[in-house]
Design a protein around this motif. Structure first.
Motif, PDB file in Angstrom:
ATOM      1  N   PRO A  55      13.395 -49.216 -46.149  1.00 24.34           N
ATOM      2  CA  PRO A  55      13.974 -48.064 -46.859  1.00 24.34           C
ATOM      3  C   PRO A  55      15.483 -47.932 -46.712  1.00 24.34           C
ATOM      4  O   PRO A  55      16.154 -47.401 -47.608  1.00 24.34           O
ATOM      5  N   ASP A  56      16.051 -48.435 -45.644  1.00 26.37           N
ATOM      6  CA  ASP A  56      17.499 -48.345 -45.451  1.00 26.37           C
ATOM      7  C   ASP A  56      18.271 -49.415 -46.238  1.00 26.37           C
ATOM      8  O   ASP A  56      19.492 -49.437 -46.223  1.00 26.37           O
ATOM      9  N   LYS A  57      17.557 -50.276 -46.951  1.00 28.26           N
ATOM     10  CA  LYS A  57      18.186 -51.362 -47.714  1.00 28.26           C
ATOM     11  C   LYS A  57      18.130 -51.128 -49.226  1.00 28.26           C
ATOM     12  O   LYS A  57      18.265 -52.068 -50.002  1.00 28.26           O
ATOM     13  N   GLN A  58      17.926 -49.892 -49.648  1.00 32.86           N
ATOM     14  CA  GLN A  58      17.774 -49.584 -51.077  1.00 32.86           C
ATOM     15  C   GLN A  58      18.937 -50.112 -51.909  1.00 32.86           C
ATOM     16  O   GLN A  58      18.724 -50.701 -52.964  1.00 32.86           O
ATOM     17  N   GLN A  59      20.158 -49.932 -51.451  1.00 30.27           N
ATOM     18  CA  GLN A  59      21.311 -50.390 -52.230  1.00 30.27           C
ATOM     19  C   GLN A  59      21.334 -51.907 -52.364  1.00 30.27           C
ATOM     20  O   GLN A  59      21.621 -52.440 -53.435  1.00 30.27           O
ATOM     21  N   GLN A  60      21.000 -52.629 -51.291  1.00 30.25           N
ATOM     22  CA  GLN A  60      20.967 -54.089 -51.347  1.00 30.25           C
ATOM     23  C   GLN A  60      19.872 -54.578 -52.300  1.00 30.25           C
ATOM     24  O   GLN A  60      20.057 -55.558 -53.018  1.00 30.25           O
ATOM     25  N   ILE A  61      18.751 -53.872 -52.313  1.00 33.40           N
ATOM     26  CA  ILE A  61      17.646 -54.242 -53.199  1.00 33.40           C
ATOM     27  C   ILE A  61      18.065 -54.027 -54.658  1.00 33.40           C
ATOM     28  O   ILE A  61      17.822 -54.879 -55.518  1.00 33.40           O
ATOM     29  N   THR A  62      18.714 -52.914 -54.931  1.00 40.72           N
ATOM     30  CA  THR A  62      19.190 -52.636 -56.284  1.00 40.72           C
ATOM     31  C   THR A  62      20.254 -53.650 -56.699  1.00 40.72           C
ATOM     32  O   THR A  62      20.265 -54.115 -57.847  1.00 40.72           O
ATOM     33  N   ASN A  63      21.138 -54.021 -55.779  1.00 41.74           N
ATOM     34  CA  ASN A  63      22.148 -55.048 -56.063  1.00 41.74           C
ATOM     35  C   ASN A  63      21.488 -56.388 -56.369  1.00 41.74           C
ATOM     36  O   ASN A  63      21.933 -57.113 -57.267  1.00 41.74           O
ATOM     37  N   ARG A  64      20.445 -56.703 -55.623  1.00 48.92           N
ATOM     38  CA  ARG A  64      19.721 -57.961 -55.838  1.00 48.92           C
ATOM     39  C   ARG A  64      19.107 -57.980 -57.232  1.00 48.92           C
ATOM     40  O   ARG A  64      19.161 -58.982 -57.933  1.00 48.92           O
ATOM     41  N   GLN A  65      18.515 -56.862 -57.631  1.00 50.15           N
ATOM     42  CA  GLN A  65      17.943 -56.752 -58.972  1.00 50.15           C
ATOM     43  C   GLN A  65      19.023 -57.035 -60.028  1.00 50.15           C
ATOM     44  O   GLN A  65      18.798 -57.807 -60.965  1.00 50.15           O
ATOM     45  N   ALA A  66      20.173 -56.425 -59.878  1.00 52.08           N
ATOM     46  CA  ALA A  66      21.262 -56.617 -60.839  1.00 52.08           C
ATOM     47  C   ALA A  66      21.726 -58.071 -60.872  1.00 52.08           C
ATOM     48  O   ALA A  66      21.974 -58.629 -61.957  1.00 52.08           O
ATOM     49  N   GLN A  67      21.836 -58.701 -59.704  1.00 53.35           N
ATOM     50  CA  GLN A  67      22.255 -60.098 -59.632  1.00 53.35           C
ATOM     51  C   GLN A  67      21.242 -61.020 -60.310  1.00 53.35           C
ATOM     52  O   GLN A  67      21.613 -61.976 -61.006  1.00 53.35           O
ATOM     53  N   MET A  68      19.952 -60.735 -60.109  1.00 55.08           N
ATOM     54  CA  MET A  68      18.909 -61.547 -60.740  1.00 55.08           C
ATOM     55  C   MET A  68      18.959 -61.395 -62.255  1.00 55.08           C
ATOM     56  O   MET A  68      18.827 -62.383 -62.984  1.00 55.08           O
ATOM     57  N   ARG A  69      19.157 -60.191 -62.724  1.00 53.97           N
ATOM     58  CA  ARG A  69      19.238 -59.956 -64.164  1.00 53.97           C
ATOM     59  C   ARG A  69      20.464 -60.648 -64.771  1.00 53.97           C
ATOM     60  O   ARG A  69      20.403 -61.150 -65.889  1.00 53.97           O
ATOM     61  N   LEU A  70      21.579 -60.667 -64.039  1.00 50.56           N
ATOM     62  CA  LEU A  70      22.764 -61.373 -64.520  1.00 50.56           C
ATOM     63  C   LEU A  70      22.548 -62.883 -64.535  1.00 50.56           C
ATOM     64  O   LEU A  70      22.988 -63.569 -65.458  1.00 50.56           O
ATOM     65  N   ALA A  71      21.882 -63.393 -63.522  1.00 53.22           N
ATOM     66  CA  ALA A  71      21.632 -64.831 -63.423  1.00 53.22           C
ATOM     67  C   ALA A  71      20.683 -65.313 -64.512  1.00 53.22           C
ATOM     68  O   ALA A  71      20.799 -66.439 -64.994  1.00 53.22           O
ATOM     69  N   VAL A  72      19.746 -64.445 -64.893  1.00 54.51           N
ATOM     70  CA  VAL A  72      18.731 -64.810 -65.880  1.00 54.51           C
ATOM     71  C   VAL A  72      18.716 -63.725 -66.970  1.00 54.51           C
ATOM     72  O   VAL A  72      17.866 -62.841 -66.974  1.00 54.51           O
TER      73      VAL A  72
END
Length: 116
Positions: A55-72
């Motif tokens: 739960p303390d990594k919410q921002q990193q998880i959201t950033n990861r989602q954005a990076q994956m969407r940009l990559a693909v």
């Protein structure tokens, strides 16, 4: 040689739980070895699982989602298409119907998922 044919792969949520595995798949995808596809439901599943576990990594998880969407950029499988055929599919685990439906909708050649 007949040439290079890029295949399409549906990636299930459980595959996205591990960062190294996800990074490896995204790297292969961005190099053109296959087209990675997933649905919003698949995305919601992996993000929800990680948010619950970390739960303390919410921002990193959201950033990861954005990076994956940009990559693909063409990652998304139509939820309307999945909803149209998903309920008619018969599988031992009803929770897997949306993954099979996504594969059918996007005419995927294969699916990456974790073995039980």
């Amino acid at each position: 040689m007949a040439g290079h044919v890029r295949c399409t792969a549906i990636i299930d949520a459980c595959v996205f739980f591990g960062m190294l595995k996800t990074d490896a798949l995204m790297s292969l995808c961005t190099r053109g070895l296959f087209a990675a596809k997933w649905s919003r439901r698949i995305e919601d599943e992996w993000m929800g699982h990680l948010t619950q576990k970390l739960p303390d990594k919410q921002q990193q998880i959201t950033n990861r989602q954005a990076q994956m969407r940009l990559a693909v950029p063409d990652w998304e499988v139509s939820e309307d298409g999945i909803a149209a055929i998903g309920p008619s599919l018969q599988l031992p685990d009803k929770d897997d119907r949306h993954v099979l439906a996504a594969a059918i909708v996007d005419r995927a050649d294969l699916a990456f998922r974790r073995r039980p």
